[in-house]
Structures are given as structure tokens and as C-alpha cells.
Write a protein that holds these residues in place. Sequence first.
Motif, PDB file in Angstrom:
ATOM      1  N   GLY A 136       0.795  -1.221   0.000  1.00 64.28           N
ATOM      2  CA  GLY A 136       0.000   0.000   0.000  1.00 64.28           C
ATOM      3  C   GLY A 136       0.826   1.270   0.000  1.00 64.28           C
ATOM      4  N   GLU A 137       1.937   1.278   0.717  1.00 66.71           N
ATOM      5  CA  GLU A 137       2.781   2.479   0.775  1.00 66.71           C
ATOM      6  C   GLU A 137       3.288   2.847  -0.614  1.00 66.71           C
ATOM      7  OE1 GLU A 137       6.727   4.197   3.081  1.00 66.71           O
ATOM      8  OE2 GLU A 137       6.069   2.156   3.497  1.00 66.71           O
ATOM      9  N   TYR A 138       3.689   1.842  -1.384  1.00 61.67           N
ATOM     10  CA  TYR A 138       4.164   2.093  -2.751  1.00 61.67           C
ATOM     11  C   TYR A 138       3.027   2.640  -3.613  1.00 61.67           C
ATOM     12  CZ  TYR A 138       6.182   1.480  -7.355  1.00 61.67           C
ATOM     13  OH  TYR A 138       6.641   1.705  -8.638  1.00 61.67           O
ATOM     14  N   LEU A 139       1.851   2.021  -3.516  1.00 66.50           N
ATOM     15  CA  LEU A 139       0.718   2.482  -4.319  1.00 66.50           C
ATOM     16  C   LEU A 139       0.385   3.932  -4.014  1.00 66.50           C
ATOM     17  CD1 LEU A 139      -1.396  -0.745  -4.074  1.00 66.50           C
ATOM     18  CD2 LEU A 139      -0.405   0.217  -6.168  1.00 66.50           C
ATOM     19  N   LEU A 140       0.339   4.287  -2.744  1.00 62.36           N
ATOM     20  CA  LEU A 140       0.015   5.667  -2.377  1.00 62.36           C
ATOM     21  C   LEU A 140       1.104   6.634  -2.822  1.00 62.36           C
ATOM     22  CD1 LEU A 140      -1.533   5.072   1.148  1.00 62.36           C
ATOM     23  CD2 LEU A 140      -2.750   5.727  -0.950  1.00 62.36           C
ATOM     24  N   SER A 141       2.357   6.242  -2.702  1.00 63.47           N
ATOM     25  CA  SER A 141       3.455   7.150  -3.068  1.00 63.47           C
ATOM     26  C   SER A 141       3.562   7.363  -4.574  1.00 63.47           C
ATOM     27  CB  SER A 141       4.789   6.643  -2.515  1.00 63.47           C
ATOM     28  OG  SER A 141       5.233   5.518  -3.245  1.00 63.47           O
ATOM     29  N   THR A 142       3.015   6.448  -5.378  1.00 64.61           N
ATOM     30  CA  THR A 142       3.075   6.589  -6.832  1.00 64.61           C
ATOM     31  C   THR A 142       1.758   7.103  -7.416  1.00 64.61           C
ATOM     32  OG1 THR A 142       2.511   4.245  -7.120  1.00 64.61           O
ATOM     33  CG2 THR A 142       4.865   4.823  -7.101  1.00 64.61           C
ATOM     34  N   TRP A 143       0.827   7.465  -6.549  1.00 62.07           N
ATOM     35  CA  TRP A 143      -0.448   8.063  -6.951  1.00 62.07           C
ATOM     36  C   TRP A 143      -0.259   9.570  -6.911  1.00 62.07           C
ATOM     37  CZ3 TRP A 143      -4.708   4.401  -5.277  1.00 62.07           C
ATOM     38  CH2 TRP A 143      -5.897   4.631  -5.976  1.00 62.07           C
ATOM     39  N   HIS A 144      -0.629  10.273  -7.945  1.00 60.55           N
ATOM     40  CA  HIS A 144      -0.453  11.724  -7.982  1.00 60.55           C
ATOM     41  C   HIS A 144      -1.188  12.364  -6.805  1.00 60.55           C
ATOM     42  CE1 HIS A 144      -0.654  15.896  -9.425  1.00 60.55           C
ATOM     43  NE2 HIS A 144       0.511  15.578  -9.981  1.00 60.55           N
ATOM     44  N   ALA A 145      -0.555  13.318  -6.162  1.00 60.07           N
ATOM     45  CA  ALA A 145      -1.104  13.950  -4.956  1.00 60.07           C
ATOM     46  C   ALA A 145      -2.491  14.555  -5.187  1.00 60.07           C
ATOM     47  CB  ALA A 145      -0.150  15.021  -4.439  1.00 60.07           C
ATOM     48  N   SER A 146      -2.788  15.014  -6.393  1.00 61.62           N
ATOM     49  CA  SER A 146      -4.086  15.634  -6.669  1.00 61.62           C
ATOM     50  C   SER A 146      -5.239  14.636  -6.657  1.00 61.62           C
ATOM     51  CB  SER A 146      -4.049  16.355  -8.016  1.00 61.62           C
ATOM     52  OG  SER A 146      -3.940  15.424  -9.082  1.00 61.62           O
ATOM     53  N   LYS A 147      -4.947  13.350  -6.770  1.00 62.12           N
ATOM     54  CA  LYS A 147      -5.994  12.317  -6.838  1.00 62.12           C
ATOM     55  C   LYS A 147      -5.808  11.214  -5.801  1.00 62.12           C
ATOM     56  CE  LYS A 147      -7.700  13.841 -10.841  1.00 62.12           C
ATOM     57  NZ  LYS A 147      -9.034  13.874 -11.343  1.00 62.12           N
ATOM     58  N   ARG A 148      -4.748  11.282  -5.013  1.00 61.87           N
ATOM     59  CA  ARG A 148      -4.385  10.217  -4.073  1.00 61.87           C
ATOM     60  C   ARG A 148      -5.411  10.072  -2.955  1.00 61.87           C
ATOM     61  NH1 ARG A 148       0.582  12.069  -1.791  1.00 61.87           N
ATOM     62  NH2 ARG A 148       1.462  11.496  -3.795  1.00 61.87           N
TER      63      ARG A 148
END
Length: 144
Positions: A60-72
Motif C-alpha cells: 500500500g505504501e508504494y501504491l500511495l506514493s506513486t499516486w499523484h497527490a491531486s488524486k491520491r
Amino acid sequence: MSANDPTTGPCPCGRTDRRDKPIGYALCCGRYLDDFGNTPAPDAESLMRSRYSAFVLERGEYLLSTWHASKRPASIEFEPGVKWLGLDIRSRSVLDADHAEIEFVARQRSAATGAATRLHERSRFVREGDRWYYLDGDLQVPLG
């Protein structure tokens, strides 16, 4: 090498080499997932594949860190016991140096119901600096 440990065998994303041989996790998505603070995926397809592997491995940490901040989202939850069955890249479109789209189908089986489902999405990616991010996607619904 354990048959139950996807990090010691072929990469969960299914990428193959020029001879159509599976690429090992360590040489494929592992280098991004296991060192994501220092080794960003070099292109949108590599990021998409590594995100699929992150779902398989419940990172999950990887998924969240690679999700653009505007849509995370604030967090990510995994369905217990889901078995990921494979990834199929349908198309890749480089729109410009900093934008790309990947159409894919990811298959999974629910442990709770035993039902197999397909996630068919056209995903959008954006590059900021030296890092690609998943922005969002449109689910592709079968006609008929």
C-alpha cells in the motif's frame, strides 16, 4: 525459491524479455517496489506494471506514493485473500514527454466468493521531474 513467494520467481506483472521468457521480480518491478524512494519507474508502463505487482504483494505504501497527490486517496485497503491472476497490457500511448495512457486488463479471484473479475481500465499517468505518477483512469465497460 518458494513457489508461494512471488518475489523470488517471475515478476507478477508478467513482463517478458526479447525471447519471451519471464523476467524475474528483482530485475523487473522489484527494483522499483523495494527501493521506491531511490529508484523511480522510468516510464508510465513500468510504473503501471509495478503498481499491479504492488497490488499482488499488498504494498500500500508504494501504491500511495506513486499516486499523484491531486488524486491520491487517504488510504488503501486490500480485500483479504484475493488471488491476482494476471495482467494484460492492451495499449500504450505516449501523449507527450510528461503524459501517457495505458490500457490494461487485470484479473483477480475473490477468496470470499471464488468469483473471478476483470478490471479493464484506461489509466492516465503524468511525469513530474524524474518521477511518473498514476493520475486516474476510466473503467472500460464491455458492450452488450
